[in-house]
Design a protein around this motif. Sequence first.
Motif, PDB file in Angstrom:
ATOM      1  N   GLU A   1     -12.836 -20.992   1.944  1.00 57.02           N
ATOM      2  CA  GLU A   1     -11.757 -21.249   0.862  1.00 57.02           C
ATOM      3  C   GLU A   1     -12.367 -22.526  -0.078  1.00 57.02           C
ATOM      4  N   ALA A   2     -12.802 -23.553   0.662  1.00 55.30           N
ATOM      5  CA  ALA A   2     -13.473 -24.570  -0.082  1.00 55.30           C
ATOM      6  C   ALA A   2     -14.740 -24.188  -1.104  1.00 55.30           C
ATOM      7  N   ARG A   3     -15.590 -23.119  -0.659  1.00 51.54           N
ATOM      8  CA  ARG A   3     -16.641 -22.929  -1.241  1.00 51.54           C
ATOM      9  C   ARG A   3     -15.999 -21.740  -2.589  1.00 51.54           C
ATOM     10  N   ASN A   4     -14.943 -21.137  -2.325  1.00 50.43           N
ATOM     11  CA  ASN A   4     -14.231 -20.388  -3.467  1.00 50.43           C
ATOM     12  C   ASN A   4     -13.584 -21.273  -4.353  1.00 50.43           C
ATOM     13  N   ALA A   5     -13.235 -22.498  -4.080  1.00 46.93           N
ATOM     14  CA  ALA A   5     -12.467 -23.496  -4.797  1.00 46.93           C
ATOM     15  C   ALA A   5     -13.628 -24.360  -5.611  1.00 46.93           C
ATOM     16  N   LYS A   6     -14.900 -24.202  -5.260  1.00 50.44           N
ATOM     17  CA  LYS A   6     -16.063 -24.869  -5.772  1.00 50.44           C
ATOM     18  C   LYS A   6     -15.803 -26.331  -5.463  1.00 50.44           C
ATOM     19  N   THR A   7     -15.195 -26.616  -4.296  1.00 52.78           N
ATOM     20  CA  THR A   7     -15.439 -27.932  -3.514  1.00 52.78           C
ATOM     21  C   THR A   7     -16.863 -28.285  -2.948  1.00 52.78           C
ATOM     22  N   ILE A   8     -17.211 -27.168  -2.386  1.00 54.08           N
ATOM     23  CA  ILE A   8     -18.677 -27.272  -2.072  1.00 54.08           C
ATOM     24  C   ILE A   8     -19.627 -26.024  -2.395  1.00 54.08           C
ATOM     25  N   LYS A   9     -20.720 -26.126  -2.249  1.00 55.15           N
ATOM     26  CA  LYS A   9     -21.599 -24.966  -2.553  1.00 55.15           C
ATOM     27  C   LYS A   9     -21.723 -24.001  -1.340  1.00 55.15           C
ATOM     28  N   GLY A  10     -21.892 -24.797  -0.425  1.00 56.07           N
ATOM     29  CA  GLY A  10     -22.216 -24.132   0.993  1.00 56.07           C
ATOM     30  C   GLY A  10     -21.943 -24.906   2.066  1.00 56.07           C
ATOM     31  N   SER A  11     -21.760 -24.486   3.268  1.00 58.14           N
ATOM     32  CA  SER A  11     -21.285 -25.143   4.454  1.00 58.14           C
ATOM     33  C   SER A  11     -22.133 -26.187   4.685  1.00 58.14           C
ATOM     34  N   LEU A  12     -23.468 -26.183   4.328  1.00 60.82           N
ATOM     35  CA  LEU A  12     -24.046 -27.466   4.953  1.00 60.82           C
ATOM     36  C   LEU A  12     -23.979 -28.567   3.867  1.00 60.82           C
ATOM     37  N   ALA A  13     -23.289 -28.289   2.613  1.00 60.63           N
ATOM     38  CA  ALA A  13     -23.040 -29.212   1.814  1.00 60.63           C
ATOM     39  C   ALA A  13     -21.725 -29.922   2.148  1.00 60.63           C
ATOM     40  N   ALA A  14     -21.180 -29.570   3.292  1.00 55.94           N
ATOM     41  CA  ALA A  14     -19.752 -29.928   3.394  1.00 55.94           C
ATOM     42  C   ALA A  14     -19.723 -31.017   4.857  1.00 55.94           C
ATOM     43  N   GLU A  15     -18.649 -31.782   4.730  1.00 64.45           N
ATOM     44  CA  GLU A  15     -18.361 -32.605   6.038  1.00 64.45           C
ATOM     45  C   GLU A  15     -16.917 -32.019   6.128  1.00 64.45           C
TER      46      GLU A  15
END
Length: 944
Positions: free
Chosen positions: A832-846
Amino acid sequence: MSDYKHTLNLPETEFPMRGMLPKREPARVAQWQEMDLYHRLREARRGRELFVLHDGPPYANGSIHIGHAVNKILKDIIVKSKNLAGFDAPYVPGWDCHGLPIEHKVETTHGKHLEPARARELCREYAAEQIQGQLSDFVRLGVIGDWDNPYRSMDYANEAGEIRALAEMVEGGYVFKGLKPVNWCFDCGSALAEAEVEYADKQSDAIDVAFPCAEDDRLAAAFGLEALAKPAAVVIWTTTPWTIPANQALNVHPEFTYALVDAGERLLLLAEELVESCLSRFGLEGEIIATATGERLDGIEFAHPFYERRSPVYLADYVESEVGSTGIVHSAPAYGVDDFVTCRAHGMAFSEIESPVQGNGVYVDDLPFFGGQMIWKANLQIVAKLDEVGALMAHKTITHSYMHCWRHKTPVIYRATAQWFVGMDLAGNDGRTLRDKALAGIEATTFTPAWGKARLHAMIANRPDWCISRQRNWGVPIPFFLHKATGELHPRTVALMEEAAQRVEREGIDAWFRLDPAELLGEEAADYDKVTDTLDVWFDSGTTHRHVLRGSHPHGHEQGPRADLYLEGSDQHRGWFHSSLLTGSAMDGHPPYRGLLTHGFTVDAHGRKMSKSMGNVVAPQEVMDKLGADILRLWVASTDYGGEMAVSDEILKRTADVYRRIRNTSRFLLANLNGFDPERDGLAFDDLLALDQWVVDRAAQLQARIETAYAEYRFLDVYQQVHGFCARELGGFYLDVIKDRQYTTQADSVARRSAQTALYHVIQALVRWVAPILSFTAEEIFEHIPGKRGDSVLLEEYYTGLGTLTADADLGRGFWEQVLEVKQAVNKCLEEARNAKTIKGSLAAEVTLYVDEPLQATLAKLGDELRFVMLTSEVHLAPLAEGGSAEATELEGLRVAVAASPHAKCERCWHHREDVGRHAGHDDLCGRCVSNLPDGPGETRHYA
């Protein structure tokens, strides 16, 4: 920016991504043949517990169709799974070679007036050609068996064995000669087995016929009248006018109430409840003047409508009072089973039975009015004759379901002929009837699916005596001598049959047909006739257990004439299952099988029967050429064979998608075993990282379920379990998690070798699980597994190197199941965060996981390695109470907050870490990657 690709352990394998099955499979078949795989497998399993699947012989005529492919693939899966389980499971394919279809094909090609010996020669040649074509297709399907030495019912030894089987049944007291109505096809010119009859719509002339009373005083007395005031007649209804010339009796039900109806010119005898409908059909009005039960009418005689003979009334329980009938049945004992039984029970001798219809469907020449006419064409002339004599009460054309020959698709009749029978209710020499033995045998048999038991039981409980004789050229002879005066069998019949069998064993069935009786009977020959009838082809296949499974036969074994399993389509409850049960029960006192497995018929995606005219036929040859045999094999395993099996191009394409998942999963496992030597690099189960122990344990649990599913013939379960394991545990979790460890840790590190050890164990188990189904692909996978291995995966048994977690393991099965559930919930939030452009990929996330106390205690066990499991650069754990603004999940006790990492990305592992750029000489690496470089101290992993 530096290039660190050379420092990564990237996957590498020669196992191709694309299967190219149509191209590669034929080469694999050739390899199996060259290495003599079947006999090597027999040698490897020598001395093990025996499992015998006896092959039901397909008929040697025409190319194989999709039903043949289903049948042979199911058998192959079972035999291979039994060998995988350590059984000695031979497979000897067979063919049914005698019978009318081949004889008809030869007649069509070469003419109908061939010398019998020449006809048999051509039939044998034709069958051999057909077998070679079918054999090639079965081998191409990947079916492993003794293809160099199949059994064929036309082999001399088998023809002789069939005669010996008949001799055993004669000696047991189950064979007799009798005049009895049997299914008769005019086009075949022969009796038909029950399994050779099918039903289709037919137009018939339905007529009501009046039979004048010939004993007025007896009829009046039956109805309590002093006398009949006018002529009386009984009225029957039939859809077979051609049987009226053979009428010899009338049947009424003893318990029905019958009415004497005044209909104007005469009195009519009808079932009371049908009077109104009958009069309406006759166009008459009438009044009931008296009633009587059927039993009071017993023996009263009526006159045949146009012949000078009488038809007595016989009581019969089978009479029905359905609307459209009259409640009285006209009885022609030569052309109806019930009619025959009733007339015989009332003392009618065989010689008294009128049988004017010849084998070609033409009345005998001396039959008054209709001699020399084909019965179907004579119907309307008979109707006209009845009308002429005032016996026709009503006539109309109806369409109804009627018996047809399954080969010629033409109507058949019951016709009384002198035939040889196996008696269902004759007490054999042991005092038991064949029916009782067979029914007891059904109770002792295991049925898959279970419904087959009731179906076969009903067929045996209700079946008539088995007519085993045919009047054809191409068949195993019935080697009997009948006394010309008495018609009795020669007193030395069984011994003479053995002498005949010995000659047939040397020279084939022609040895009997050209035999001069004097060669066996000497001076007695003048007193005996040699029987030239042949055996029903169901007797051919139904006795193969005797001469194929016994130890004295080249294909025999110590288990004797009893197989563990027979497997055929559901139509064989009335065919091969049926005839084998009867012959086995007659000869050995029990069925020749311990279990029966039944599969359904193939239909298209809409449930319609396959038909060339509809264009919905799926040819196995085309599937193999386009997609490969393994796709066809996987479709069979993925289908519930207990019912109809839907197949179409679209269904096979979906099957190919599943195949690609299994293949690509296997390729990933193999690619990440690059540089791994199991003897040098493999770790003990207890030394594996916790996640690696889990996946090996998971494979061990799955293997136990797969072993059970194969043993219980639940191939759909095997398919679903393997596909689920590849999609969920491996593709959806484990393989994603270990990528970082596989690629970024040092090549010889414990972290990497632990994962490779687990992958090695998993692929060793997986390749065996799929081998019975995806035999070609499994062989290809097996060749790419590192380390020592055998010559073929099909020679292997279940993998024994899988370790298991103990029940009290701290990071045990329950722990990882909970972690997996958390990961699935986090994955949804990351998506959902990727679709919302919050993150580009899971490794870009905390991510911050707000958890309750039990979940906190579980996840905290992984420490910092929790981030590797979640495939994020950072994971924080916080109390559930603080996560009010975080996203709720379906998992109770968990809320998730996803944010983009503020840190730079490591160019080697792609994790976003705070320390990226803080290491001298490696400005774009994180500290962990600096440690994992070849000259570094290396990273230590404990869990994941």
